[in-house]
Design an enzyme around this catalytic site. Structure first.
Site, PDB file in Angstrom:
ATOM      1  N   TYR A  74       0.827  -1.233   0.007  1.00  0.00           N
ATOM      2  CA  TYR A  74       0.038  -0.006  -0.002  1.00  0.00           C
ATOM      3  C   TYR A  74       0.649   1.247  -0.045  1.00  0.00           C
ATOM      4  O   TYR A  74       0.505   2.302  -0.999  1.00  0.00           O
ATOM      5  CB  TYR A  74      -0.723  -0.003   1.233  1.00  0.00           C
TER       6      TYR A  74
ATOM      7  N   ASN B  87     -12.709  -0.893  -4.744  1.00  0.00           N
ATOM      8  CA  ASN B  87     -12.723  -1.071  -6.236  1.00  0.00           C
ATOM      9  C   ASN B  87     -13.813  -1.973  -6.807  1.00  0.00           C
ATOM     10  O   ASN B  87     -14.087  -2.866  -6.239  1.00  0.00           O
ATOM     11  CB  ASN B  87     -11.276  -2.085  -6.182  1.00  0.00           C
TER      12      ASN B  87
ATOM     13  N   CYS C 149      -6.711  -5.491  -7.598  1.00  0.00           N
ATOM     14  CA  CYS C 149      -6.654  -4.981  -6.269  1.00  0.00           C
ATOM     15  C   CYS C 149      -5.824  -5.963  -5.296  1.00  0.00           C
ATOM     16  O   CYS C 149      -5.429  -5.762  -4.194  1.00  0.00           O
ATOM     17  CB  CYS C 149      -7.809  -4.578  -5.428  1.00  0.00           C
ATOM     18  N   HIS C 150      -6.027  -7.328  -5.694  1.00  0.00           N
ATOM     19  CA  HIS C 150      -5.441  -8.412  -5.067  1.00  0.00           C
ATOM     20  C   HIS C 150      -3.912  -8.535  -4.843  1.00  0.00           C
ATOM     21  O   HIS C 150      -3.499  -9.180  -4.092  1.00  0.00           O
ATOM     22  CB  HIS C 150      -6.044  -9.692  -5.417  1.00  0.00           C
TER      23      HIS C 150
ATOM     24  N   GLU D  44      -1.117 -16.433  -9.885  1.00  0.00           N
ATOM     25  CA  GLU D  44      -0.345 -15.710 -10.866  1.00  0.00           C
ATOM     26  C   GLU D  44       1.080 -15.970 -10.603  1.00  0.00           C
ATOM     27  O   GLU D  44       1.956 -15.439 -10.969  1.00  0.00           O
ATOM     28  CB  GLU D  44      -0.817 -14.241 -10.427  1.00  0.00           C
TER      29      GLU D  44
END
Length: 168
Positions: A102, A125, A133-134, A160
């Site tokens: 962040y 979001n 946003c993850h 991912e």
């Protein structure tokens, strides 16, 4: 016209809304009153149609089948304050397979003291997964809050290829 479609995914149903060829909502869960409330807030006079949004469906299916960049080119329409949109646009610059804290995100948008505001914008979001946003985690590398639940966040990051630090 706002088109609303429900898509099955590895993390449960996703309800997607699109308007004028752009995704404006990805909601965790089935289509229902929460989706209508959101659409009504941003598009009160727009007609709503339930039906397939095939081009988004294909991109989502590719993403969950392992093509983690499949959502990068999906056009979005971001409804929020100018600050929120600035944060959400920066989120789209975080490549699949990587994370940002962040604090780093706040610095990236030129607002280094706005870490909490960045966190709030991240949490608001409306286009989850497509606006990733993850991919935002705590400065110490730990998972922090996620509107879809930490289990989903962890799954998406692992999907991912992100190796997460386990708590001691």
């Amino acid at each position: 016209m706002v088109t609303i479609d429900e898509v099955a995914s590895a993390i449960g149903p996703l309800t997607i809304a699109a308007r004028s060829g752009r995704v404006c909502l990805v909601h965790f869960g089935p289509d229902g009153p929460a989706v209508d409330t959101w659409v009504e807030r941003w598009y009160p006079a727009e007609e709503r149609v339930r039906g397939g949004i095939d081009w988004v469906r294909r991109a989502v299916e590719k993403y969950f089948s392992g093509d983690c960049g499949a959502l990068d080119a999906v056009p979005v329409e971001l409804n929020g304050t100018p600050f929120q949109r600035k944060v959400w646009e920066a989120l789209r610059q975080i490549p699949a397979g990587s994370t940002l804290s962040y604090a780093d995100l706040a610095r990236r948008i030129g607002e280094p003291r706005a870490v909490r505001a960045v966190g709030a914008a991240n949490g608001a979001n409306p286009v989850a997964v497509i606006v990733p946003c993850h991919r935002v985690i705590g400065t110490d590398g730990t998972l922090t809050g996620y509107g879809g639940g930490l289990d989903r966040k962890q799954w998406l990051l692992a999907h991912e290829g992100v190796l997460l630090r386990l708590p001691l």
